[in-house]
Scaffold this active site. Structure first.
Site, PDB file in Angstrom:
ATOM      1  N   GLU A  40       0.990  -1.016  -0.212  1.00  0.00           N
ATOM      2  CA  GLU A  40       0.111  -0.432   0.046  1.00  0.00           C
ATOM      3  C   GLU A  40       0.755   0.872  -0.056  1.00  0.00           C
ATOM      4  O   GLU A  40       0.094   2.090  -0.897  1.00  0.00           O
ATOM      5  CB  GLU A  40      -1.133  -0.191   0.941  1.00  0.00           C
ATOM      6  CG  GLU A  40      -2.081  -1.072   1.046  1.00  0.00           C
ATOM      7  CD  GLU A  40      -1.148  -2.403   1.579  1.00  0.00           C
ATOM      8  OE1 GLU A  40      -0.160  -2.727   1.905  1.00  0.00           O
ATOM      9  OE2 GLU A  40      -2.304  -3.141   2.397  1.00  0.00           O
TER      10      GLU A  40
ATOM     11  N   TRP B 144      22.033 -36.850 -10.666  1.00  0.00           N
ATOM     12  CA  TRP B 144      20.857 -36.484 -12.436  1.00  0.00           C
ATOM     13  C   TRP B 144      20.126 -37.949 -12.572  1.00  0.00           C
ATOM     14  O   TRP B 144      19.931 -38.272 -13.327  1.00  0.00           O
ATOM     15  CB  TRP B 144      22.332 -36.851 -13.414  1.00  0.00           C
ATOM     16  CG  TRP B 144      23.500 -35.943 -13.283  1.00  0.00           C
ATOM     17  CD1 TRP B 144      24.625 -36.333 -13.381  1.00  0.00           C
ATOM     18  CD2 TRP B 144      23.629 -35.096 -12.740  1.00  0.00           C
ATOM     19  NE1 TRP B 144      25.717 -35.370 -13.248  1.00  0.00           N
ATOM     20  CE2 TRP B 144      24.578 -34.307 -12.677  1.00  0.00           C
ATOM     21  CE3 TRP B 144      22.361 -33.389 -12.875  1.00  0.00           C
ATOM     22  CZ2 TRP B 144      25.175 -33.035 -12.265  1.00  0.00           C
ATOM     23  CZ3 TRP B 144      22.926 -32.675 -11.938  1.00  0.00           C
ATOM     24  CH2 TRP B 144      24.135 -32.422 -12.039  1.00  0.00           C
TER      25      TRP B 144
HETATM   26 ZN   LIG Z   1       0.655  -3.278   6.081  1.00  0.00          ZN
END
Ligand SMILES: [Zn+2]
Length: 356
Positions: free
Chosen positions: A57, A175
């Site tokens: 945010e 392998w």
């Molecule tokens: Zn946060």
């Protein structure tokens, strides 16, 4: 307000943004993406870029090309509402004047769990919730597991022959599978916070357990060797690679440079539940077990696993070769049942993903 088709589109974009942190956000926080939309235009995009860095945010707000006041924030996970290493994101969204928040899933973290939504509502922000938790959970199985069970999300990775063998009797196991399967294994390492192996594997295979594939950026998971008797060779290839290494012994998870704590000691078998709890306390979200028959059997037998990635090579290694897990079962009632989550072909091999 209900979720519109446009909302869903933007939410999916927020989830795609969160995915950008798949290989750089492996400890403590979940991977989160955020999109800011104003008058039908995307004005800001952000995601949690690295461990300890700003949350999605905050990243979106600071990258916004317009004043975010009055915009809608599309967030892949409920914003945090408590002061951690960074101030709460709810405060930042409120101060920025966000008009509406559309959230893909609630954050089950006990310090959030609806508190983020409440904080936004209390500030007069309109909140719309969609339940895309199936997608967000797949992105963040670690924080979820740590919150619920106080341990990381545990994946066991193994490569076997069609007759279920992982190594020849003398321990040789290199392998078994082809290039594609080995390249795929890099992906699981890169998204893990830690890779756990046993000292037997270190002695037999001398693996580096690093991430070589450049597509996964600078991923350097902690490498943990389970070693009860201090047998890890000091010239193991592991030590030649950059990144943190620790030895899990009776004294706990000891950093490799404290050799005096783990060398030549004889301790009881490692309590794997305790080891996982320690790794969770250190912030590890997802761990990958790349071990031999003994350690695999311990994780499987104790039910300490959440996903198993099995690469199957179309070759037979015979009955003297080593099994995937030395479980020592004698009756059918002891058998561990699993569910197939997916089957894919990788070059000449198969990849089966199993869940308990
Ligand atoms: Zn946060």
């Amino acid at each position: 307000m209900t979720v519109s088709a446009v909302d869903r589109l933007y939410l999916r974009s927020a989830i795609r943004l969160a995915e950008k942190g798949l290989f750089s956000v492996t400890t403590n926080n979940p991977r989160v993406g955020c999109l800011l939309v104003k008058s039908g235009h995307i004005i800001g995009q952000g995601w949690h870029r690295e461990d300890g860095g700003p949350h999605a945010e905050i990243d979106a707000l600071s990258n916004s090309i317009e004043d975010p006041c009055g915009s809608t924030a599309y967030i892949s996970l409920e914003p945090c509402c408590w002061e951690g290493r960074t101030p709460p994101c709810t405060t930042a969204l409120i101060e920025a004047g966000i008009a509406r928040a559309v959230i893909a899933a609630r954050d089950p973290h006990p310090r959030v769990a609806g508190g983020g939504v409440r904080a936004l509502l209390d500030a007069g922000i309109e909140v719309t919730e969609e339940n895309l938790s199936e997608e967000t959970d797949a992105l963040n199985p670690g924080p979820l597991m740590r919150g619920e069970n106080n341990r990381p999300f545990v994946r066991i990775k193994t490569a076997i022959s069609i007759d279920g063998r992982t190594a020849m009797a003398d321990g040789q196991s290199r392998w078994i599978t082809g290039e594609e399967a080995r390249a795929d294994a890099q992906y699981w390492r890169a998204r893990s916070a830690a890779i756990i192996t046993g000292v037997g594997t270190v002695i037999a295979d001398d693996p580096k357990l690093n991430v070589r594939d450049q597509r996964y950026g600078n991923a350097k998971p902690l490498r943990v060797v389970v070693d009860t008797r201090g047998r890890t060779p000091r010239d193991a290839a592991l030590f030649g690679e950059k990144g943190r290494i620790a030895i899990a012994c009776a004294k706990g998870v000891v950093p490799i440079n404290r050799a005096e704590m783990w060398e030549q000691q004889v301790g009881p078998a490692i309590d794997l539940a305790m080891l996982l709890e320690t790794l969770s306390d250190q912030g590890c979200n997802e761990v990958l077990v790349e071990a031999g028959a003994t350690l695999n059997a311990s994780f499987l037998g104790q039910g300490l696993w959440d996903e198993m990635i099995v690469y199957i090579a179309p070759r037979l290694m015979g009955d003297t070769a080593r099994p995937l897990a030395a479980l020592g079962f004698t009756g059918m009632d002891e058998a561990i049942s699993t569910t197939v989550k997916s089957i894919d072909t990788l070059g000449p091999d198969l990849r089966i993903v199993l869940t308990p």
